[in-house]
Design an enzyme around this catalytic site. Structure first.
Site: not given
Ligand code: UDP
Length: 324
Positions: A22, A47, A110, A116, A156
């Site tokens: 979304f 998704g 990750n 970086k 979450y």
């Protein structure tokens, strides 16, 4: 081989994880409009490519199906990494508790590593859930929150709290240019009809003339921000020089009962409110204090509830009629 072949480039290159979701899909649209090239990454757990299929003919857009909890390899230069991948509704956390923890923890690690390696600016999608069931109101960024780490929502909330800590560590230790947006309830087209969140739930129920399922007595409050306002705030934050978290949300607060009544009135449905048990750890109140966004980003929401909800209703009506 680079992801985009035109490496004598004038355009910024942005990576959006959760790019088929979304928020990620709306952010990708907006970045393309702003002249970026966009690499959307998504493992399609929650998704859907439907959200980005209109971008597949765009030479500045690439989609990579990948789970960012695994190492991410991308050739070439990257200017921005936006980490938006995560299940994001309470029923998704119940169904996918471990992927939720992993994408907030390993996925953040990750994506920070990618930023970086490329010297890119990094922006993490955090959440008002870091405030938990808040003991101060409205919520300001310096409030540390009241979170139950072991409840069903904890997967979450704690993953996002960890993600904020990780982003700050990369900023302090590696001097990475990091930003943290704390997103409050956001709504608009491309939410999943079945994701259990109150906006699609009530609109779907109203369209079917079914009862609107109000959890608890409906006195709990939320403050709903239209997606285009949120995305504008995120874009401004990405080019700002602030590293501490910034709330982006709409301070217009209403109770869930009021929200249900507004949907019934607006949609002229014969649906009635039906009261169901309140889920565990459902926050009682939630409203962003957006003084910081106003001051640092000159941002405030522009889309009022009536306009935003009409566009969202139109989307769901068309979605249901298309039989997808
Ligand atoms: N809610 C509700 N009925 C539903 C779905 C949600 O009353 O069918 C309530 C939920 O208990 C919460 C609020 O609406 O108080 C917002 O829920 P949502 O899942 O949209 O997001 P949250 O802010 O809780 O993450």
């Amino acid at each position: 081989m680079d992801v985009f072949s035109n490496q004598r480039r004038a355009k910024k290159i942005s990576v959006v994880t959760g790019g088929a979701g979304f928020l990620g899909s709306h952010l990708s649209d907006r970045l393309l409009e702003a002249g970026h090239q966009v690499i959307a990454i998504d493992n399609l757990l929650t998704g859907n490519v439907r959200n980005i299929e209109h971008l597949f003919g765009n030479a500045d857009f690439r989609f990579i199906e990948h789970d960012v909890t695994n190492f991410i390899y991308l050739p070439g230069e990257i200017d921005y990494v936006f980490h938006f991948a995560s299940p994001a509704s309470p029923i998704d956390y119940l169904e996918f508790p471990i992927p939720t923890l992993k994408v907030g923890a390993l996925g953040t690690h990750n994506t920070l590593g990618l930023a970086k390696a490329k010297g890119a600016t990094y922006l993490i999608a955090s959440t008002s859930e870091v405030y938990g069931d808040p003991l101060i109101h409205p919520q300001k960024e310096d409030y540390w929150g009241n979170v139950n780490p072991i409840g069903p929502r904890g997967v979450y909330d704690e993953a996002k709290r960890f993600a904020e800590a990780m982003a700050m560590a990369y900023h302090r230790y590696h001097r990475l240019d990091t930003k943290i947006v704390r997103i409050f309830n956001t709504y608009g087209p491309r939410m999943r009809l079945e994701d259990g969140r109150v906006v699609p739930a009530f609109i779907g129920q109203a369209l079917a003339n079914e009862p609107l399922t109000v959890f608890g007595d409906g006195s709990q409050t939320r403050s709903f921000c239209y997606v285009s306002d949120l995305v504008e705030g995120i874009l401004r934050l990405s080019t700002s020089d602030t590293h501490n978290p910034v709330n982006i949300g709409n301070p217009t607060e209403m109770s869930i009962r009021e929200f249900g009544e507004a949907i019934i009135k607006k949609m002229k449905t014969s649906s009635k409110l039906e009261f169901k048990p309140l889920p565990i750890d459902d926050p009682r109140i939630r409203q962003p204090d957006i003084s910081l966004a106003r001051e640092l980003l000159d941002w405030e929401p522009k889309v009022d509830f009536d306009t935003g909800i009409s566009q969202t209703i139109d989307y769901f009506r068309a979605f249901i009629e298309s039989g997808q």
